[in-house]
Design a protein around this motif. Sequence first.
Motif, PDB file in Angstrom:
ATOM      1  N   THR A 177       0.872  -1.163   0.000  1.00 53.87           N
ATOM      2  CA  THR A 177       0.000   0.000   0.000  1.00 53.87           C
ATOM      3  C   THR A 177       0.912   1.217   0.000  1.00 53.87           C
ATOM      4  N   PRO A 178       0.621   2.212  -0.845  1.00 52.61           N
ATOM      5  CA  PRO A 178       1.503   3.394  -0.855  1.00 52.61           C
ATOM      6  C   PRO A 178       1.548   4.057   0.521  1.00 52.61           C
ATOM      7  N   ALA A 179       2.651   4.726   0.799  1.00 53.73           N
ATOM      8  CA  ALA A 179       2.779   5.464   2.054  1.00 53.73           C
ATOM      9  C   ALA A 179       1.697   6.523   2.124  1.00 53.73           C
ATOM     10  N   PHE A 180       1.207   6.781   3.330  1.00 54.60           N
ATOM     11  CA  PHE A 180       0.162   7.777   3.520  1.00 54.60           C
ATOM     12  C   PHE A 180       0.594   9.110   2.925  1.00 54.60           C
ATOM     13  N   PHE A 181       1.827   9.485   3.115  1.00 54.74           N
ATOM     14  CA  PHE A 181       2.357  10.748   2.615  1.00 54.74           C
ATOM     15  C   PHE A 181       2.191  10.848   1.095  1.00 54.74           C
ATOM     16  N   GLU A 182       2.342   9.711   0.395  1.00 54.88           N
ATOM     17  CA  GLU A 182       2.219   9.703  -1.068  1.00 54.88           C
ATOM     18  C   GLU A 182       0.765   9.852  -1.520  1.00 54.88           C
ATOM     19  N   THR A 183      -0.176   9.578  -0.646  1.00 54.77           N
ATOM     20  CA  THR A 183      -1.592   9.649  -1.029  1.00 54.77           C
ATOM     21  C   THR A 183      -2.210  11.020  -0.781  1.00 54.77           C
ATOM     22  N   ILE A 184      -1.471  11.901  -0.140  1.00 58.40           N
ATOM     23  CA  ILE A 184      -1.992  13.246   0.138  1.00 58.40           C
ATOM     24  C   ILE A 184      -2.043  14.026  -1.177  1.00 58.40           C
ATOM     25  N   PRO A 185      -3.200  14.572  -1.505  1.00 53.14           N
ATOM     26  CA  PRO A 185      -3.337  15.318  -2.772  1.00 53.14           C
ATOM     27  C   PRO A 185      -2.813  16.755  -2.633  1.00 53.14           C
ATOM     28  N   PHE A 186      -1.501  16.902  -2.682  1.00 56.34           N
ATOM     29  CA  PHE A 186      -0.880  18.206  -2.455  1.00 56.34           C
ATOM     30  C   PHE A 186      -1.324  19.246  -3.481  1.00 56.34           C
ATOM     31  N   ASP A 187      -1.534  18.822  -4.734  1.00 60.45           N
ATOM     32  CA  ASP A 187      -1.953  19.793  -5.746  1.00 60.45           C
ATOM     33  C   ASP A 187      -3.344  20.333  -5.424  1.00 60.45           C
ATOM     34  N   GLN A 188      -4.239  19.477  -4.927  1.00 62.57           N
ATOM     35  CA  GLN A 188      -5.577  19.938  -4.549  1.00 62.57           C
ATOM     36  C   GLN A 188      -5.516  20.847  -3.320  1.00 62.57           C
ATOM     37  N   ILE A 189      -4.672  20.475  -2.369  1.00 67.16           N
ATOM     38  CA  ILE A 189      -4.514  21.297  -1.167  1.00 67.16           C
ATOM     39  C   ILE A 189      -3.945  22.662  -1.550  1.00 67.16           C
ATOM     40  N   ASP A 190      -2.959  22.674  -2.430  1.00 71.23           N
ATOM     41  CA  ASP A 190      -2.366  23.925  -2.896  1.00 71.23           C
ATOM     42  C   ASP A 190      -3.414  24.793  -3.577  1.00 71.23           C
ATOM     43  N   ASN A 191      -4.243  24.150  -4.386  1.00 71.51           N
ATOM     44  CA  ASN A 191      -5.312  24.867  -5.082  1.00 71.51           C
ATOM     45  C   ASN A 191      -6.300  25.461  -4.073  1.00 71.51           C
ATOM     46  N   LEU A 192      -6.654  24.708  -3.042  1.00 70.28           N
ATOM     47  CA  LEU A 192      -7.571  25.208  -2.006  1.00 70.28           C
ATOM     48  C   LEU A 192      -6.955  26.381  -1.244  1.00 70.28           C
ATOM     49  N   VAL A 193      -5.670  26.296  -0.931  1.00 66.21           N
ATOM     50  CA  VAL A 193      -4.981  27.377  -0.226  1.00 66.21           C
ATOM     51  C   VAL A 193      -5.037  28.647  -1.061  1.00 66.21           C
ATOM     52  N   LYS A 194      -4.825  28.524  -2.358  1.00 68.26           N
ATOM     53  CA  LYS A 194      -4.876  29.696  -3.239  1.00 68.26           C
ATOM     54  C   LYS A 194      -6.270  30.303  -3.248  1.00 68.26           C
ATOM     55  N   LYS A 195      -7.280  29.444  -3.262  1.00 67.79           N
ATOM     56  CA  LYS A 195      -8.662  29.943  -3.256  1.00 67.79           C
ATOM     57  C   LYS A 195      -8.980  30.645  -1.934  1.00 67.79           C
ATOM     58  N   ILE A 196      -8.527  30.055  -0.821  1.00 70.48           N
ATOM     59  CA  ILE A 196      -8.768  30.669   0.485  1.00 70.48           C
ATOM     60  C   ILE A 196      -8.043  32.007   0.571  1.00 70.48           C
ATOM     61  N   ASP A 197      -6.792  32.062   0.091  1.00 69.44           N
ATOM     62  CA  ASP A 197      -6.050  33.325   0.080  1.00 69.44           C
ATOM     63  C   ASP A 197      -6.776  34.364  -0.772  1.00 69.44           C
ATOM     64  N   TYR A 198      -7.317  33.930  -1.902  1.00 73.42           N
ATOM     65  CA  TYR A 198      -8.043  34.846  -2.777  1.00 73.42           C
ATOM     66  C   TYR A 198      -9.266  35.408  -2.059  1.00 73.42           C
ATOM     67  N   ILE A 199      -9.973  34.512  -1.379  1.00 69.81           N
ATOM     68  CA  ILE A 199     -11.170  34.948  -0.635  1.00 69.81           C
ATOM     69  C   ILE A 199     -10.773  35.929   0.467  1.00 69.81           C
ATOM     70  N   LYS A 200      -9.721  35.651   1.191  1.00 63.10           N
ATOM     71  CA  LYS A 200      -9.263  36.539   2.259  1.00 63.10           C
ATOM     72  C   LYS A 200      -8.880  37.905   1.697  1.00 63.10           C
ATOM     73  N   ASP A 201      -8.136  37.872   0.602  1.00 65.88           N
ATOM     74  CA  ASP A 201      -7.676  39.131   0.001  1.00 65.88           C
ATOM     75  C   ASP A 201      -8.852  39.950  -0.534  1.00 65.88           C
ATOM     76  N   ASN A 202      -9.905  39.302  -1.000  1.00 66.25           N
ATOM     77  CA  ASN A 202     -11.024  40.008  -1.625  1.00 66.25           C
ATOM     78  C   ASN A 202     -12.251  40.102  -0.723  1.00 66.25           C
ATOM     79  N   GLN A 203     -12.133  39.746   0.515  1.00 67.46           N
ATOM     80  CA  GLN A 203     -13.241  39.770   1.443  1.00 67.46           C
ATOM     81  C   GLN A 203     -13.759  41.196   1.666  1.00 67.46           C
ATOM     82  N   LYS A 204     -12.891  42.152   1.643  1.00 65.76           N
ATOM     83  CA  LYS A 204     -13.276  43.536   1.854  1.00 65.76           C
ATOM     84  C   LYS A 204     -14.142  44.047   0.712  1.00 65.76           C
ATOM     85  N   LEU A 205     -13.980  43.462  -0.451  1.00 63.66           N
ATOM     86  CA  LEU A 205     -14.744  43.913  -1.623  1.00 63.66           C
ATOM     87  C   LEU A 205     -16.198  43.472  -1.559  1.00 63.66           C
ATOM     88  N   LEU A 206     -16.486  42.458  -0.785  1.00 61.65           N
ATOM     89  CA  LEU A 206     -17.858  41.938  -0.731  1.00 61.65           C
ATOM     90  C   LEU A 206     -18.736  42.734   0.110  1.00 61.65           C
TER      91      LEU A 206
END
Length: 173
Positions: A144-173
Motif C-alpha cells: 500500500t503506498p505510504a500515507f504521505f504519497e496519497t496526500i493530494p498536495f496539488d488539490q490542497i495547494d489549489n484550495l490554499v490559493k482559493k482561500i487566500d483569494y477569498i481573504k484578500d477580496n473579502q473587503k470587496l464583498l
Amino acid sequence: MIENFGGNVARLRKEYGLSQEEMAEKIGVNKQTISNIERGVRYPTFETLEKIANVLKAGPIQLFGTMKEIAISDTESVVDRIDDYEDRVQAMMRFAKVFDEQYLKEIDDAFHKTKYIHQLFAAQPSHDEEGNILVNDTGEKKMTPAFFETIPFDQIDNLVKKIDYIKDNQKLL
C-alpha cells in the motif's frame, strides 16, 4: 628450583614479546648468554639475575618456581580480578534498578511513535480482512503506498490559493 629458572625466563621473555637479542640488549649481555641461561647451560650472576627480574617484572616464584607454584602465586591477582568483575556487575545491577518500568514505558512509547511516523512515509504491506499479508502472483508482498504519497498536495495547494483569494477580496464583498 634452579632447574626451573631457564624455562621460566624463556616463558616470561616470550610473554613480554621480547626476542633473545632484545632481552640481552636490555640487561647488557650478549644473545648467547640469554640462550645459555634459557637452556640451563649457564646461570646468571646476581647482578644479571637482578636485571632479568627487573626487565621481566618477575619475583622469585615466577623465576624459580614450578608451574604449580606460579599458578598458586597468581591466585591473588585472580582474586583481585574477580573482585573487580564483581564491582562491575554490582554497578550494572544498580543501573538496572534505575532503569525501572517508567523508563521502559517511555522507550516503548517512543518506539511506537517512531513506527507510526515510519508508516506515514514508507509503503506498507497490504492485508486481507483476517490480517494476513497479501502477495501477488510472483509471491511478492502487495504494498500500500505510504500515507504521505496519497496526500493530494496539488488539490490542497489549489484550495490554499482559493482561500487566500477569498481573504484578500473579502473587503470587496
